[in-house]
Design an enzyme around this catalytic site. Structure first.
Site, PDB file in Angstrom:
ATOM      1  N   HIS A 129       0.803  -1.216  -0.163  1.00 33.51           N
ATOM      2  CA  HIS A 129      -0.046   0.150   0.030  1.00 33.51           C
ATOM      3  C   HIS A 129       0.881   1.135   0.131  1.00 33.51           C
ATOM      4  CE1 HIS A 129      -3.007  -2.642   2.374  1.00 33.51           C
ATOM      5  NE2 HIS A 129      -2.813  -3.147   0.907  1.00 33.51           N
TER       6      HIS A 129
ATOM      7  N   TYR B 113       4.433   1.346  13.535  1.00 35.89           N
ATOM      8  CA  TYR B 113       4.653   2.630  12.442  1.00 35.89           C
ATOM      9  C   TYR B 113       4.180   3.937  12.966  1.00 35.89           C
ATOM     10  CZ  TYR B 113       0.185   0.966  10.881  1.00 35.89           C
ATOM     11  OH  TYR B 113      -1.302   0.663  10.748  1.00 35.89           O
TER      12      TYR B 113
END
Length: 459
Positions: free
Chosen positions: A66, A129
């Site tokens: 992605h 993240y």
């Protein structure tokens, strides 16, 4: 114990961080994100706003590819992953790939538009993240099939044995991916002389003027779709120096030159934008014959005070350039065109000879803007004018007359006091010459004002 390092990769902007991991029989500790140390080594100061953790129950869990419209900084809290990236941004590097194993001592900075994916190599892996924007409903972005033949990612665990979501199984191959375009540049004040010059050199930029986007209105600025943009060029300003001394002019000058830059600076802070703002020699009182960027403000009139206030407001944005300039000349009504018209119509004007500075053509300001952005010059304030000797307004008028075939003697010299007698004029700085050393140190070579004047007059 390893040292903290930042490494480049085959994908522009994708950076691998290797960091010390401190451990004993109890476990380990690491500084996964250390802003001061990591930015000093070249990692972007990307301003994360959210920290996410993706837990993977079993070895073989595979996610991606992605390309989200924000920057990411990825690592692991427990376990290991094989991570892979494919550049899905428009440009020469479209389709470039890179992969690396991430354990507790490795993290990777992933720029906006680079397809991100990973495969868990151990049970109970926690993948973490940081991102610098919030997810919003309706946002779409490129995705790529995990088994795309062009990318040829060497997955350690065959995809036939991996856990993959139905959504990821439906992702297209590289030849069907629509590349992510870079964030746009916004030119505010696009109908003014500087705005037009900026759009001439930035044809892909989006220009708006105050009748379309009221940058003095907090609600309008807050509602603007900033996620589509990466850079703001604020070419809007109230420049009627003498009108600014009137009650209505004072209000307009403060709104356009101080309030608006403050609102744009707030937007730049909140959305991680680069803000370019254009300032004036009027922020100084003109007592020094040469002004550098470190000189303190000493504005004389209302216009000058509002420009100084705008500079201060813009300075709070981490990613800002203030281009301080003087005696701007562009398309439309200006001093040079007035002198040209007088010369061509046989008029012999009186022009002040006790104010000193250099002309700045809007083409030069636009060129300097592109240069600072292209070379990634340190953020801050830069003086920008055309080069050449300091001249008075009378000197410039005589130069125009000579270029138009008239005699320099046809322009009479007068002083500011005589010229302003009986007029409601705002005070002007006597000396407006700006030191160009700082921008020249970035590799920019200003064009001599006399050569630029000839080109401007078509000679």
């Amino acid at each position: 114990m390893s040292e903290l390092t930042v490494e480049t990769t085959t994908i522009p902007g994708l950076l691998v961080v290797r960091m010390p991991v401190h451990g004993d029989d109890r476990g380990w500790f690491k500084e996964n994100w250390q802003r001061a140390k990591m930015t000093a080594l070249g990692l972007p100061d990307f301003g994360p706003v959210q920290n996410n953790i993706s837990f993977n129950t079993r070895r073989g869990a595979t996610r991606g590819i992605h390309a989200e419209p924000w920057d990411k900084y990825v690592g692991v809290a427990t376990g290991r992953v094989f991570a892979a990236w494919v550049d899905l941004r428009a440009g020469d590097s479209f389709g470039a790939t890179f992969s690396v194993e991430i354990d507790p001592g490795v993290a990777v900075f992933v720029p906006r538009g680079v397809g991100n994916s990973y495969q868990a190599l151990e049970d109970g892996t926690a993948y973490t993240y940081l991102v610098n924007d919030h997810w919003r409903p309706g946002v779409t972005y490129p995705a790529l099939a995990l088994d795309d033949a062009t990318a040829s990612i060497p997955w350690p665990i065959p995809l036939t044995e991996a856990d993959i979501s139905e959504k990821d199984k439906a992702n297209p191959t590289l030849d069907a991916v629509v590349p992510m375009q870079p964030r746009r540049t916004l030119v505010v004040g696009s109908k003014g002389q500087l705005g037009r010059a900026l759009l001439d050199v930035l044809p892909d930029a989006h220009g708006v003027d105050l009748d379309e986007f009221d940058i003095t209105d907090p609600a309008a600025v807050a509602a603007f779709p900033w996620s589509e943009y990466g850079t703001i060029l604020n070419a809007a300003a109230f420049t009627a120096v003498d009108v600014a001394e009137t009650p209505e002019g004072r209000r307009s000058s403060w709104a356009a030159n101080a309030v608006a830059p403050a609102l744009l600076a707030q937007a730049a802070i909140e959305h991680g934008l680069t803000l370019v703002h254009y300032s004036s020699d009027y922020v100084f009182d003109g007592t020094a014959e040469l002004h550098d960027e470190s000189e303190g403000f000493a504005p004389l009139g209302v216009y000058a005070q509002t420009k100084a206030a705008g500079d201060i407001a813009v300075g709070v944005a981490p990613r800002h350039y203030v281009l301080r300039t003087s005696w701007v000349v562009g398309e439309g009504r200006n001093f040079v065109r007035t002198m040209q018209s007088l010369a061509e119509n046989g008029v012999s004007p009186s022009v002040v000879d006790d104010q000193y500075g250099r002309l700045t053509f809007t083409t030069e300001l636009a060129r300097a803007t592109l240069h600072l952005l292209a070379v990634g010059a340190p953020f801050g304030t830069y003086n920008v004018t055309n080069a050449g000797p300091t001249m008075s307004w009378c000197d410039i008028a005589r130069e125009v007359f000579v270029l138009c075939g008239r005699s320099a003697e046809d322009v009479c010299a007068t002083d500011t006091a005589t010229y302003g007698a009986g007029k409601d004029l705002s005070p002007r700085p006597v000396h407006s010459t700006l030191d160009l050393s700082r921008i020249e140190a970035t590799g920019f070579v200003p064009q001599d004002a006399r050569e630029a004047l000839k080109a401007y007059l078509g000679l």
